[in-house]
Motif scaffolding. Sequence first.
Motif, PDB file in Angstrom:
ATOM      1  N   GLU A  88      48.251  47.009  84.554  1.00 31.68           N
ATOM      2  CA  GLU A  88      46.749  46.453  84.302  1.00 31.68           C
ATOM      3  C   GLU A  88      45.955  46.075  85.516  1.00 31.68           C
ATOM      4  OE1 GLU A  88      44.685  42.663  81.916  1.00 31.68           O
ATOM      5  OE2 GLU A  88      47.032  42.974  81.761  1.00 31.68           O
TER       6      GLU A  88
ATOM      7  N   HIS B 235      39.250  44.464  81.985  1.00 28.72           N
ATOM      8  CA  HIS B 235      40.799  44.753  82.118  1.00 28.72           C
ATOM      9  C   HIS B 235      41.161  45.968  81.680  1.00 28.72           C
ATOM     10  CE1 HIS B 235      42.178  40.563  83.517  1.00 28.72           C
ATOM     11  NE2 HIS B 235      40.784  40.266  83.015  1.00 28.72           N
TER      12      HIS B 235
ATOM     13  N   SER C 115      44.226  49.092  81.321  1.00 32.99           N
ATOM     14  CA  SER C 115      45.538  49.502  81.453  1.00 32.99           C
ATOM     15  C   SER C 115      45.510  51.095  81.789  1.00 32.99           C
ATOM     16  CB  SER C 115      46.440  49.382  80.341  1.00 32.99           C
ATOM     17  OG  SER C 115      46.443  47.818  79.954  1.00 32.99           O
TER      18      SER C 115
END
Length: 109
Positions: A79, A86, A88
């Motif tokens: 992440e 944010h 991933s």
Amino acid sequence: MIQCLLLSYLVATTIPEPRSGQLKVNENMLLSQMREGEEGTIVKVGGDGAFRRRLLEMGFLRGARLTVEKYAPLKDPLEVVVGASHVSLRVEEAAWIEMKPAGERPPEP
């Protein structure tokens, strides 16, 4: 043989080793090589057309600051924080992003 030994001696004595935890100046690395908590600046975003375009749309632009927030328990995915987002990424996807780390690296766990 003697020339090889002499060359290796000269290289070993003229290039100082960086101190533990510090990086050489202008040393770039891949996002997939960065540790948790490490920050850096994006130097280059690679990849094929659709994947690269999607990264650019999400804010992975040259010069953008990025922080590795955390890795999953098996080290894939990771992440990252880009701007206020944010995101991933799989480790293999993160390997397409070249980074310039900021300062000292956090200690290994």
